[in-house]
Motif scaffolding. Structure first.
Motif, PDB file in Angstrom:
ATOM      1  N   ILE A  30      12.863  39.456 -46.016  1.00 18.00           N
ATOM      2  CA  ILE A  30      13.164  39.951 -47.357  1.00 18.00           C
ATOM      3  C   ILE A  30      14.386  40.866 -47.353  1.00 18.00           C
ATOM      4  CG2 ILE A  30      12.312  41.391 -49.257  1.00 18.00           C
ATOM      5  CD1 ILE A  30       9.468  40.569 -48.451  1.00 18.00           C
ATOM      6  N   GLY A  31      15.238  40.710 -48.353  1.00 20.10           N
ATOM      7  CA  GLY A  31      16.263  41.691 -48.679  1.00 20.10           C
ATOM      8  C   GLY A  31      15.881  42.320 -50.007  1.00 20.10           C
ATOM      9  N   TYR A  32      15.660  43.638 -50.003  1.00 16.87           N
ATOM     10  CA  TYR A  32      15.120  44.313 -51.194  1.00 16.87           C
ATOM     11  C   TYR A  32      16.112  45.356 -51.688  1.00 16.87           C
ATOM     12  CZ  TYR A  32      11.908  47.217 -54.004  1.00 16.87           C
ATOM     13  OH  TYR A  32      11.321  47.937 -55.014  1.00 16.87           O
ATOM     14  N   LEU A  33      16.454  45.275 -52.968  1.00 20.44           N
ATOM     15  CA  LEU A  33      17.354  46.246 -53.596  1.00 20.44           C
ATOM     16  C   LEU A  33      16.620  46.958 -54.725  1.00 20.44           C
ATOM     17  CD1 LEU A  33      20.278  47.391 -53.901  1.00 20.44           C
ATOM     18  CD2 LEU A  33      20.606  45.633 -55.636  1.00 20.44           C
ATOM     19  N   PRO A  58      19.038  53.328 -53.114  1.00 20.82           N
ATOM     20  CA  PRO A  58      18.771  54.373 -52.122  1.00 20.82           C
ATOM     21  C   PRO A  58      19.604  54.169 -50.855  1.00 20.82           C
ATOM     22  CG  PRO A  58      17.003  52.756 -52.149  1.00 20.82           C
ATOM     23  CD  PRO A  58      17.916  52.404 -53.279  1.00 20.82           C
ATOM     24  N   CYS A  59      20.370  55.176 -50.503  1.00 18.19           N
ATOM     25  CA  CYS A  59      21.168  55.181 -49.279  1.00 18.19           C
ATOM     26  C   CYS A  59      21.144  56.604 -48.733  1.00 18.19           C
ATOM     27  CB  CYS A  59      22.625  54.772 -49.558  1.00 18.19           C
ATOM     28  SG  CYS A  59      22.857  53.134 -50.297  1.00 18.19           S
ATOM     29  N   LEU A  95      31.162  58.458 -53.293  1.00 14.97           N
ATOM     30  CA  LEU A  95      31.552  57.188 -53.909  1.00 14.97           C
ATOM     31  C   LEU A  95      31.109  57.133 -55.365  1.00 14.97           C
ATOM     32  CD1 LEU A  95      30.611  54.656 -51.068  1.00 14.97           C
ATOM     33  CD2 LEU A  95      32.818  55.763 -51.472  1.00 14.97           C
ATOM     34  N   SER A  96      31.785  56.286 -56.142  1.00 11.28           N
ATOM     35  CA  SER A  96      31.366  56.054 -57.526  1.00 11.28           C
ATOM     36  C   SER A  96      30.024  55.329 -57.548  1.00 11.28           C
ATOM     37  CB  SER A  96      32.414  55.215 -58.258  1.00 11.28           C
ATOM     38  OG  SER A  96      32.431  53.891 -57.723  1.00 11.28           O
ATOM     39  N   LYS A  97      29.392  55.329 -58.715  1.00  9.53           N
ATOM     40  CA  LYS A  97      28.107  54.646 -58.842  1.00  9.53           C
ATOM     41  C   LYS A  97      28.239  53.160 -58.505  1.00  9.53           C
ATOM     42  CE  LYS A  97      24.312  53.799 -62.094  1.00  9.53           C
ATOM     43  NZ  LYS A  97      23.811  53.975 -63.487  1.00  9.53           N
ATOM     44  N   GLY A  98      29.344  52.557 -58.951  1.00  6.42           N
ATOM     45  CA  GLY A  98      29.549  51.140 -58.681  1.00  6.42           C
ATOM     46  C   GLY A  98      29.709  50.844 -57.206  1.00  6.42           C
ATOM     47  N   HIS A  99      30.437  51.718 -56.496  1.00 11.55           N
ATOM     48  CA  HIS A  99      30.626  51.501 -55.062  1.00 11.55           C
ATOM     49  C   HIS A  99      29.333  51.771 -54.286  1.00 11.55           C
ATOM     50  CE1 HIS A  99      35.100  51.816 -55.854  1.00 11.55           C
ATOM     51  NE2 HIS A  99      34.965  50.694 -55.178  1.00 11.55           N
ATOM     52  N   ARG A 100      28.547  52.749 -54.739  1.00 11.78           N
ATOM     53  CA  ARG A 100      27.252  52.982 -54.085  1.00 11.78           C
ATOM     54  C   ARG A 100      26.362  51.758 -54.257  1.00 11.78           C
ATOM     55  NH1 ARG A 100      27.656  58.177 -56.518  1.00 11.78           N
ATOM     56  NH2 ARG A 100      26.084  57.615 -58.081  1.00 11.78           N
ATOM     57  N   ARG A 101      26.456  51.133 -55.434  1.00 11.28           N
ATOM     58  CA  ARG A 101      25.663  49.927 -55.674  1.00 11.28           C
ATOM     59  C   ARG A 101      26.099  48.804 -54.737  1.00 11.28           C
ATOM     60  NH1 ARG A 101      20.663  49.484 -57.164  1.00 11.28           N
ATOM     61  NH2 ARG A 101      20.168  47.760 -58.531  1.00 11.28           N
ATOM     62  N   ALA A 154      25.148  45.400 -50.013  1.00 12.17           N
ATOM     63  CA  ALA A 154      25.564  44.956 -48.684  1.00 12.17           C
ATOM     64  C   ALA A 154      24.433  45.105 -47.672  1.00 12.17           C
ATOM     65  CB  ALA A 154      26.793  45.750 -48.235  1.00 12.17           C
ATOM     66  N   GLN A 155      23.710  46.231 -47.717  1.00 13.29           N
ATOM     67  CA  GLN A 155      22.606  46.394 -46.767  1.00 13.29           C
ATOM     68  C   GLN A 155      21.461  45.436 -47.068  1.00 13.29           C
ATOM     69  OE1 GLN A 155      19.318  47.730 -46.945  1.00 13.29           O
ATOM     70  NE2 GLN A 155      19.331  47.941 -49.183  1.00 13.29           N
ATOM     71  N   THR A 156      21.318  45.041 -48.327  1.00 13.26           N
ATOM     72  CA  THR A 156      20.277  44.080 -48.699  1.00 13.26           C
ATOM     73  C   THR A 156      20.515  42.721 -48.045  1.00 13.26           C
ATOM     74  OG1 THR A 156      19.976  45.191 -50.834  1.00 13.26           O
ATOM     75  CG2 THR A 156      19.166  42.933 -50.663  1.00 13.26           C
ATOM     76  N   LEU A 157      21.790  42.343 -47.926  1.00 10.17           N
ATOM     77  CA  LEU A 157      22.142  41.010 -47.436  1.00 10.17           C
ATOM     78  C   LEU A 157      22.523  40.991 -45.965  1.00 10.17           C
ATOM     79  CD1 LEU A 157      24.306  39.894 -50.480  1.00 10.17           C
ATOM     80  CD2 LEU A 157      22.098  38.958 -49.838  1.00 10.17           C
ATOM     81  N   LEU A 158      22.567  42.144 -45.325  1.00 10.91           N
ATOM     82  CA  LEU A 158      23.125  42.249 -43.982  1.00 10.91           C
ATOM     83  C   LEU A 158      22.414  41.358 -42.967  1.00 10.91           C
ATOM     84  CD1 LEU A 158      24.540  45.442 -42.466  1.00 10.91           C
ATOM     85  CD2 LEU A 158      23.056  44.052 -41.048  1.00 10.91           C
TER      86      LEU A 158
END
Length: 307
Positions: free
Chosen positions: A76-79, A84-85, A133-139, A144-148
């Protein structure tokens, strides 16, 4: 595939998810819709193995998510919605940490991180702390971590939240490309997102399924499905339109000399209207055929459920 049977979750005396049963197959892009408090987040968290059901069964590619949670979560990749980072880490450092947690080492780890940085346009900001980072870049970092680890199932809660129009388009195209051999489940309040991405829609309210169908089948429940709007240079003969086979009614359009011709359920009236225009010599500048308004179907379903 994912299989749910009589899945239920209660918190004290409140039933958040009530007796859900369905199957979700590879290639499905399932949009989960519902008003606030409908049970969407609880449903998504149970699928991801973060909330244990009160009763029922849940399996993912044959793995029992309740009994073998860790094994299922490897697929699973969960966002979650809030991206959360670890905010004090850099974007590259965070993705490197996630890669190590996923078991990548050495050159393979560096390749996976670099690939995700490039895919989400993060190369120029990899050294910045995530909190800067901006909200968009944090997203994007969260995506990216979801799909890594190249998961077989993507569970995405508001995947384009905080992204600008260009970024939204990029993420949508990415999700479409990933969906061919995977299961993608996304929860969103943005109906445009569902229409752009989803092949199937699940509408929840009060923890129960109100509708589970293809996007086209759901749109067909709207009274404007297959309606034809005409934009003419002169007033049209409404009586001639009204007596055509399959026509259910006529509404005035928003512009002068424009009308919306409604179709009866299951009828396609565009050919008949086009024939009438040709025979009558009407000067019709433009015609639009509607697929149906998802927002109207959503309002009708949830209003009926709460009546």
């Amino acid at each position: 595939m994912i299989e749910l049977t009589r899945l239920t979750k209660s918190f004290s005396k409140k039933i958040a998810v009530n007796n859900l049963s369905c199957t979700i197959a590879p290639g499905d892009v399932l949009g989960v819709l519902g008003p606030n408090g409908a049970g969407k987040s609880t449903f998504m968290r149970m699928l991801a193995g973060f909330v244990r059901p009160t009763s029922g069964t849940l399996s993912l590619y044959g793995v029992d998510v309740i009994r073998h949670t860790r094994k299922a979560q490897r697929l699973i990749g969960y966002l979650p919605e809030q991206s959360p980072c670890y905010s004090d880490m850099s974007a590259r450092g965070f993705l490197t940490f996630i890669a190590e947690m996923r078991g990548y080492r050495g050159a393979q780890k560096r390749h996976r991180v670099a690939s995700m940085m490039e895919r989400f346009g993060l190369e120029d900001m990899g050294h910045y702390p995530i909190e800067d980072l901006s909200k968009g870049h944090r997203r994007r970092v969260a995506l990216a971590q979801t799909l890594l680890h190249d998961p077989q199932v993507l569970i995405l809660d508001e995947p384009t939240d905080g992204l600008d129009p260009n970024q939204k388009r990029h993420v949508r195209e990415l999700i479409k490309g990933l969906a061919a051999e995977r299961i993608v489940i996304l929860s969103t309040h943005i109906l445009e997102e569902v229409e752009a991405l989803c092949t199937r829609v699940l509408v929840l309210d009060k923890g129960q399924i109100l509708a589970d169908s293809s996007l086209e089948q759901l749109q067909a429940r709207c009274r404007y499905h297959q309606a034809v709007t005409l934009f003419a240079s002169h007033p049209l003969d409404l009586l001639s339109l009204a007596v055509l086979p399959g026509v259910a009614g006529i509404e005035a359009g928003a512009q002068p000399n424009s009308v919306k011709v409604l179709a009866r359920a299951g009828e396609v009236i565009f050919p008949a209207i086009n024939g009438l225009i040709s025979r009558s010599g009407w000067d019709v500048r433009h015609q639009e055929v509607e697929r149906g308004h998802l927002d109207e179907v959503f309002r009708t379903l949830t209003r009926e459920a709460r009546a």
